[in-house]
Write a protein that holds these residues in place. Structure first.
Motif, PDB file in Angstrom:
ATOM      1  N   UNK A  76       0.819  -1.220   0.000  1.00 12.97           N
ATOM      2  CA  UNK A  76       0.000   0.000   0.000  1.00 12.97           C
ATOM      3  C   UNK A  76       0.847   1.261   0.000  1.00 12.97           C
ATOM      4  N   UNK A  77       2.101   1.157   0.417  1.00 17.15           N
ATOM      5  CA  UNK A  77       2.993   2.323   0.364  1.00 17.15           C
ATOM      6  C   UNK A  77       3.270   2.704  -1.078  1.00 17.15           C
ATOM      7  N   UNK A  78       3.371   1.717  -1.939  1.00 14.00           N
ATOM      8  CA  UNK A  78       3.672   1.964  -3.350  1.00 14.00           C
ATOM      9  C   UNK A  78       2.406   2.082  -4.198  1.00 14.00           C
ATOM     10  N   UNK A  79       1.324   1.486  -3.724  1.00 18.41           N
ATOM     11  CA  UNK A  79       0.043   1.560  -4.428  1.00 18.41           C
ATOM     12  C   UNK A  79      -1.046   2.028  -3.460  1.00 18.41           C
ATOM     13  N   UNK A  80      -1.069   3.321  -3.142  1.00 19.68           N
ATOM     14  CA  UNK A  80      -2.067   3.816  -2.181  1.00 19.68           C
ATOM     15  C   UNK A  80      -3.509   3.559  -2.621  1.00 19.68           C
ATOM     16  N   UNK A  81      -3.717   3.374  -3.918  1.00 16.04           N
ATOM     17  CA  UNK A  81      -5.079   3.184  -4.421  1.00 16.04           C
ATOM     18  C   UNK A  81      -5.707   1.894  -3.913  1.00 16.04           C
ATOM     19  N   UNK A  82      -4.903   0.934  -3.460  1.00 13.44           N
ATOM     20  CA  UNK A  82      -5.466  -0.333  -2.978  1.00 13.44           C
ATOM     21  C   UNK A  82      -5.456  -0.413  -1.456  1.00 13.44           C
ATOM     22  N   UNK A  83      -5.101   0.683  -0.782  1.00 12.23           N
ATOM     23  CA  UNK A  83      -4.971   0.641   0.687  1.00 12.23           C
ATOM     24  C   UNK A  83      -6.272   0.246   1.376  1.00 12.23           C
ATOM     25  N   UNK A  84      -7.369   0.841   0.945  1.00 13.03           N
ATOM     26  CA  UNK A  84      -8.634   0.512   1.610  1.00 13.03           C
ATOM     27  C   UNK A  84      -9.000  -0.954   1.415  1.00 13.03           C
ATOM     28  N   UNK A  85      -8.777  -1.474   0.209  1.00  8.55           N
ATOM     29  CA  UNK A  85      -9.066  -2.887  -0.046  1.00  8.55           C
ATOM     30  C   UNK A  85      -8.177  -3.792   0.805  1.00  8.55           C
ATOM     31  N   UNK A  86      -6.909  -3.418   0.929  1.00  5.17           N
ATOM     32  CA  UNK A  86      -5.985  -4.230   1.726  1.00  5.17           C
ATOM     33  C   UNK A  86      -6.362  -4.178   3.203  1.00  5.17           C
ATOM     34  N   UNK A  87      -6.695  -2.991   3.707  1.00 10.41           N
ATOM     35  CA  UNK A  87      -7.103  -2.869   5.108  1.00 10.41           C
ATOM     36  C   UNK A  87      -8.376  -3.660   5.373  1.00 10.41           C
ATOM     37  N   UNK A  88      -9.294  -3.616   4.432  1.00 10.11           N
ATOM     38  CA  UNK A  88     -10.526  -4.395   4.589  1.00 10.11           C
ATOM     39  C   UNK A  88     -10.225  -5.888   4.638  1.00 10.11           C
ATOM     40  N   UNK A  89      -9.299  -6.328   3.803  1.00 11.48           N
ATOM     41  CA  UNK A  89      -8.908  -7.739   3.789  1.00 11.48           C
ATOM     42  C   UNK A  89      -8.261  -8.134   5.114  1.00 11.48           C
ATOM     43  N   UNK A  90      -7.316  -7.333   5.586  1.00 12.63           N
ATOM     44  CA  UNK A  90      -6.603  -7.653   6.825  1.00 12.63           C
ATOM     45  C   UNK A  90      -7.534  -7.611   8.026  1.00 12.63           C
ATOM     46  N   UNK A  91      -8.336  -6.562   8.126  1.00 16.81           N
ATOM     47  CA  UNK A  91      -9.244  -6.437   9.270  1.00 16.81           C
ATOM     48  C   UNK A  91     -10.263  -7.571   9.277  1.00 16.81           C
TER      49      UNK A  91
END
Length: 581
Positions: free
Chosen positions: A180-195
């Motif tokens: 997500x540091x290199x692709x901020x556009x997917x941060x919300x999707x990644x956080x949703x996956x992790x949470x």
């Protein structure tokens, strides 16, 4: 050519009549109502085939009559500002810049629009080449969007099973967050996956199971030390005991602890280095909270990611409280989520050390809403009954206030006892307690008892007459789980839980501990009345609730009142109520 013989798709667009009049005359005619040439001029300005010479000619005319380009002609001006001029010949660029200078000097109303247009040119224009039936673009943004569209499902599919080792999960989540540091556009999707994965771990093991595992391991450790003769029974047993390991005994709790450490480290790095990224991270986590955490009943630890994030900026804590408040007071939200929001409000205000005593503003909002609700019910035209199905959010709000004051009344009073007492009396808690809705009958007994104790001590309100009357009345009952004819009293009719009850995970808990307001036993022996102190407050417990809240079963994505129903999308509340509160 007739209609039957026309190749529609391959035919060039029909040419319109090109504007050839004087700009100044066209503006004057438009002022008198004749807008034919005016509309034709706007149409020709957006023609992609406009020649440089023609554009220069019009720009020169616009410069000569710039005083006429008032706000009445803003649509024309906006059309000029959309003309693609930067990639034309130098003569066009020079003439356009001269026009802009004249425009903002004569008509400052367009300054903001001109600045926005100029800033929009800071990024390179996207170039698309049509080759072999495929559009090839050099746009990094488009590449990132395409990457995101394909990458996120791959990240989801390859997420290790939550039963995998802590090390495996730790590495995968760490690398996910690095992406997500290199692709901020997917941060919300990644956080949703992790949470989402963390929640599955969190609700699969109850607090009681974690505590029992730790207690059992501690007893075994002591027994082993006794058998090995590592210390003398006549000496202080705790003096020579080695420090307890930071590893959680329960395997699920250990995996959850490891992942919470990784996620909190990510939050810390973002918040300490980037103010703007902190705001964006908060927005993304709040979205994930709304979608996953808020509708999950009785999760024990995952919600602390918001608690921890809010500790870095007071503005974040205030934004989180404002978000919860808006849910509570909005009748468009499902009642069960409004009750949950109230639980989060009360628990956050009570437990977050970084929320200053200016929490009075939150209490004022809650009490103001509660009193308005009472006004809407106690109108004398009908008998008001204690009905949770009708007034659940009201009771949850009352319990949030009582719970907050139990923890925070000392902070309110310590600074200035006289002003603090005046503030508490000004809340008019007596009216809340004495109203026909009878909130003390619905709140958790421990909350009721402790609230009654401190309000009696400071003579803010006397609750015991109401409590005794409630105890004499028939209370809701449920069948005994052991079967037969036995029944037991339902001490938690609101299905309430306090999300920020004591944090049990060891390693990640080290980050929470300095931010967390623990429960402090009343110092005065007369605070607790008669025999209630032994029944409600247990020694060596951080939480005075004594196990009344339902931590035994965590339900992912649903709350107790929605069992068997479809899970609603909390982002767009589906229910609409006629009541105003």
């Amino acid at each position: 050519m007739d209609a039957d013989g026309r190749d529609f798709l391959n035919s060039p667009p029909a040419k319109t009549v090109r504007f050839g009049g004087c700009v100044a005359e066209t503006l004057e005619k438009a002022r008198h109502g004749d807008t034919n040439d005016y509309e034709l001029l706007k149409h020709q300005l957006v023609d992609p085939e406009i020649k440089d010479a023609q554009l220069i000619s019009w720009l020169q005319e616009f410069r000569s009559c710039v005083t006429q380009l008032t706000k009445d002609h803003e649509q024309l001006v906006y059309t000029i500002l959309r003309v693609p001029w930067a990639d034309r010949c130098q003569a066009v660029v020079d003439e356009y810049l001269a026009f802009l200078g004249n425009l903002v000097s004569a008509q400052t109303v367009f300054l903001c629009a001109c600045l926005k247009m100029a800033v929009s040119l800071f990024t390179p224009k996207r170039v698309t080449i049509h080759e072999g039936g495929v559009d090839i673009s050099d746009s990094d943004d488009e590449d990132e969007g395409e990457t995101s569209r394909f990458l996120v499902p791959i990240l989801q599919d390859n997420f290790p099973f939550v039963q995998k080792s802590s090390r495996t999960l730790e590495c995968y989540v760490h690398n996910l967050l690095r992406v997500t540091v290199y692709l901020p556009s997917i941060r919300r999707d990644v956080l949703e996956l992790v949470v989402g994965k963390l929640l599955k771990l969190d609700v699969s093991t109850s607090r009681a199971e974690m505590e029992d595992a730790e207690e059992h391991a501690q007893k075994e450790e002591v027994q082993e030390q006794l058998e090995e003769g590592l210390f003398d029974m006549d000496e202080d047993m705790s003096a020579d005991r080695p420090a307890r390991t930071s590893v959680m005994v329960h395997p699920v709790a250990e995996r959850l602890d490891v992942l919470m450490v990784v996620l909190m480290a990510y939050i810390k790095d973002v918040c300490l280095l980037h103010v703007e990224r902190t705001k964006e991270l908060f927005k993304d986590l709040l979205s994930v909270f709304e979608k996953l955490i808020l509708p999950t009943h009785a999760s024990s630890h995952v919600q602390y990611i918001l608690f921890y994030l809010c500790s870095f900026r007071l503005a974040l804590a205030e934004a989180f409280l404002d978000y919860l408040w808006k849910i509570l007071q909005n009748p468009s939200w499902p009642a069960v989520l409004r009750q949950t929001a109230a639980g989060y409000l009360g628990s956050f205000l009570a437990r977050a050390k970084f929320v200053p005593v200016t929490l009075r503003a939150c209490l004022d909002l809650l009490l103001s809403w509660i009193h308005r609700y009472i006004d809407s019910q106690d109108n004398g035209s009908r008998q008001v009954c204690c009905d949770i199905s009708l007034h659940g959010p009201f009771y949850a709000a009352c319990q949030a206030v009582f719970y907050t004051l139990i923890f925070r009344h000392r902070a309110i009073l310590e600074a200035n006892m006289k002003k603090g007492l005046e503030y508490l009396q000004g809340l008019n808690l007596e009216r809340v307690v004495m109203c026909q809705l009878n909130p003390l009958k619905v709140c958790l007994p421990s909350v009721t008892t402790m609230f009654a104790a401190f309000t009696r001590k400071y003579q803010v309100v006397f609750c015991y007459t109401i409590i005794e009357r409630n105890n004499r009345q028939v209370l809701p009952v449920v069948r005994s789980s052991a079967g037969g004819d036995g029944v037991s009293t339902n001490i938690n009719p609101l299905d309430s839980f306090f999300p920020f009850d004591p944090y049990l995970l060891k390693r990640s808990g080290q980050l929470i501990e300095p931010l967390y307001q623990v429960w402090e036993e009343p110092s005065d022996t007369d605070v607790l009345p008669n025999k209630l102190d032994q029944q409600v407050v247990k020694e060596d417990e951080d939480d005075f609730l004594g196990g009344e809240t339902p931590h035994t079963e965590g339900i992912l994505g649903v709350t107790p009142s929605s069992f068997g129903s479809n899970i609603c999308s909390v982002g767009s509340p589906p229910f609409s109520h006629q009541q105003q509160f």
